[in-house]
Enzyme design. Sequence first.
Site, short mmCIF file in Angstrom:
data_model
loop_
_atom_site.label_atom_id
_atom_site.label_comp_id
_atom_site.label_asym_id
_atom_site.label_seq_id
_atom_site.Cartn_x
_atom_site.Cartn_y
_atom_site.Cartn_z
N LYS A 197 53.86 -124.00 28.36
CA LYS A 197 52.75 -124.54 29.16
C LYS A 197 53.35 -125.16 30.42
CE LYS A 197 50.78 -128.32 29.95
NZ LYS A 197 50.50 -128.14 31.38
N GLU A 272 63.27 -134.55 28.29
CA GLU A 272 64.00 -134.73 29.56
C GLU A 272 63.06 -135.47 30.49
OE1 GLU A 272 67.11 -133.88 30.19
OE2 GLU A 272 67.52 -132.72 28.39
N CYS A 306 64.47 -135.48 39.41
CA CYS A 306 64.63 -136.48 38.35
C CYS A 306 65.96 -137.21 38.46
CB CYS A 306 64.52 -135.80 36.99
SG CYS A 306 65.64 -134.41 36.80
N GLU A 406 60.61 -145.37 39.09
CA GLU A 406 60.89 -144.02 39.61
C GLU A 406 59.79 -143.70 40.63
OE1 GLU A 406 60.04 -140.42 37.30
OE2 GLU A 406 62.02 -139.69 37.87
P1 NAD Z 1 54.19 -135.08 33.86
O1 NAD Z 1 54.68 -135.88 32.71
O2 NAD Z 1 52.95 -135.53 34.54
O3 NAD Z 1 53.88 -133.58 33.38
C1 NAD Z 1 54.88 -132.75 32.81
C2 NAD Z 1 54.20 -131.71 31.93
O4 NAD Z 1 53.59 -132.37 30.83
C3 NAD Z 1 53.08 -130.95 32.62
O5 NAD Z 1 53.06 -129.63 32.15
C4 NAD Z 1 51.82 -131.70 32.16
O6 NAD Z 1 50.66 -130.90 32.18
C5 NAD Z 1 52.22 -132.05 30.73
N1 NAD Z 1 51.57 -133.26 30.20
C6 NAD Z 1 51.19 -134.36 30.87
N2 NAD Z 1 50.64 -135.26 30.01
C7 NAD Z 1 50.72 -134.70 28.76
C8 NAD Z 1 50.33 -135.12 27.46
N3 NAD Z 1 49.77 -136.31 27.25
N4 NAD Z 1 50.56 -134.28 26.43
C9 NAD Z 1 51.15 -133.08 26.61
N5 NAD Z 1 51.53 -132.62 27.82
C10 NAD Z 1 51.33 -133.42 28.89
O7 NAD Z 1 55.41 -134.94 34.86
P2 NAD Z 1 55.40 -134.22 36.28
O8 NAD Z 1 54.68 -135.08 37.24
O9 NAD Z 1 55.00 -132.80 36.14
O10 NAD Z 1 56.97 -134.20 36.63
C11 NAD Z 1 57.63 -135.27 37.23
C12 NAD Z 1 58.41 -136.06 36.19
O11 NAD Z 1 59.29 -135.17 35.49
C13 NAD Z 1 59.29 -137.12 36.79
O12 NAD Z 1 59.21 -138.29 36.02
C14 NAD Z 1 60.69 -136.52 36.68
O13 NAD Z 1 61.73 -137.47 36.65
C15 NAD Z 1 60.59 -135.75 35.42
N6 NAD Z 1 61.61 -134.71 35.36
C16 NAD Z 1 62.66 -134.88 34.52
C17 NAD Z 1 63.67 -133.92 34.48
C18 NAD Z 1 64.86 -134.08 33.56
O14 NAD Z 1 65.57 -133.11 33.34
N7 NAD Z 1 65.11 -135.26 33.02
C19 NAD Z 1 63.59 -132.80 35.28
C20 NAD Z 1 62.48 -132.65 36.12
C21 NAD Z 1 61.49 -133.61 36.15
#
Ligand code: NAD
Length: 506
Positions: A197, A272, A306, A406
């Site tokens: 997803k 992650e 990230c 962040e």
């Molecule tokens: P997000 O948490 O809003 O969404 C990530 C994914 O999770 C999306 O597909 C979203 O639809 C899904 N999602 C959101 N809420 C959910 C829930 N309650 N249940 C199930 N799925 C859910 O994050 P984002 O805005 O897409 O990405 C940015 C974040 O990702 C930043 O915090 C960044 O640091 C982190 N990130 C971490 C890494 C790493 O390797 N540590 C890499 C890239 C991004």
Amino acid sequence: MERKYASWPSKPVFRDPGVSSPLVATKQRRYDRLFVGGEWVKPSGSEMIAVVNPTSEEPFAWVPSASVEDAERATRAAASALPAWSATPMRERADVFDRIANNMDARVDEIASIVSQEVGTPIQRSLEWQARQPVTVTRLYAQLARRYRTDRALDNSLIIREPVGVVACITPWNFPLHQIMLKVAPALAAGCTVVLKPSSLAPLTAFVLAELIERSGLPPGVFNLVSGPGESVGEALATSPHVHMVSFTGSTSAGTSIGALAAERMKRVLLELGGKSASLVLEDADLEQAVSNSVDNCYANAGQTCAAWTRLIVPRGLLRRVEEVAVATAERYILGDPLDAATTMGPLVSANQRDSVVGYIGIGIQEGANLLTGGIEPPSKLERGYFVQPTVFSNVGPDFVIARSEIFGPVLAIQPYDTVDEGVRLANDSLYGLSGAVWSADTKRALSIARQLQTGQVFVNGGAFNYNAPFGGHKQSGIGREFGEYGLEEYLELKAIQLPTAADAD
Ligand code: NAD
């Protein structure tokens, strides 16, 4: 002069890769089917997700907004495909990966152009980070699958590693295909089957991947794709009885809720999550190199990375000089259309993201941090697009919101220290622990400081990113590791088979 970009992504920021750049905007795209059980299937409803180009602020693509029912269908398909795929020798799975990588390689220009339009990454960076990196990751997993040994002898035991089962992969928007391949490649190589997803903000390369996979000979049901909201589709995947493991990359808040859902059902998790990484400059470092690299690292992908080094921790006595270099570096960025080869910083991914980042800049000003460049006003001469000025704050206190949160935008916080011990304490004073850097003329000294930092990775004097080294978080930056063998083993379960000893056999 070519400036070296120290950390992930490991390429120079202003390097011209010397390739023809796909400066042509992708035509509008519309995917109205999901990829389930090896077929493009109609979703149960008719709702669509509009993908907005953050430069034009206009929708340019649409994908289905799947339902919980669609998610369940995909998990059933993945469960049906599991017995045959998990029984395929790992080396045979590698052949499919080579085909996926080759097919992806043939479309890198298109992939780069798509991501520049959905995320806003400047096209030259997009080619390296968003398009070629996933090819590299896929190829490395093909190579690893050929040499990896799942079985080893230990005394009278045979220790074997088996596929965990069906994996729900839930991914973010900032490096969409890269984050996807860091999960899909090791999961499939391990013998797991997958339901992916992607983020609704940048889902398009997931659909391109499904097209590539369809032509790569992967058996039906081994890879399935459903697009839709995290709160419904993501949660349905995380709680499905068919799913054995949830592999999630995204915010710490969503990761915490997914982790709780998975723990209640005793599913394995790989999380992650977010970061607030520090670059720690010692007084004997090459200041120009340390500061300019740290600023570039912070601003990669318009700060939407990230592992970005968003805190620059420096000796108080050198603060004035640090500020000069940081401002000069920040002010060299060229904001504009990501499809223009001259652009070095594009817009943020969405209006919400822009508003959130501008909100943090406002908080920094209210908290009394010293705003050196940038600010809350939109950049001049850009009438449209979710742009934010590259911003540098100095004299940021350790308790300031901008030192702790962040921000996920181009905002650097400079924090001065009086003793090296205090510098290390400041670097570690974070809920997160994803990445970091140490700069010193004395590599041995830098290494001893690197050992003291509570983070999953540390870069010493601009060390290069290693695709085989583990990447992941300490503290609230996550659980588990991606990349290389470490990433593969997340998707393998251990089993010990106790064999009779010679004495038992008598
Ligand atoms: P997000 O948490 O809003 O969404 C990530 C994914 O999770 C999306 O597909 C979203 O639809 C899904 N999602 C959101 N809420 C959910 C829930 N309650 N249940 C199930 N799925 C859910 O994050 P984002 O805005 O897409 O990405 C940015 C974040 O990702 C930043 O915090 C960044 O640091 C982190 N990130 C971490 C890494 C790493 O390797 N540590 C890499 C890239 C991004």
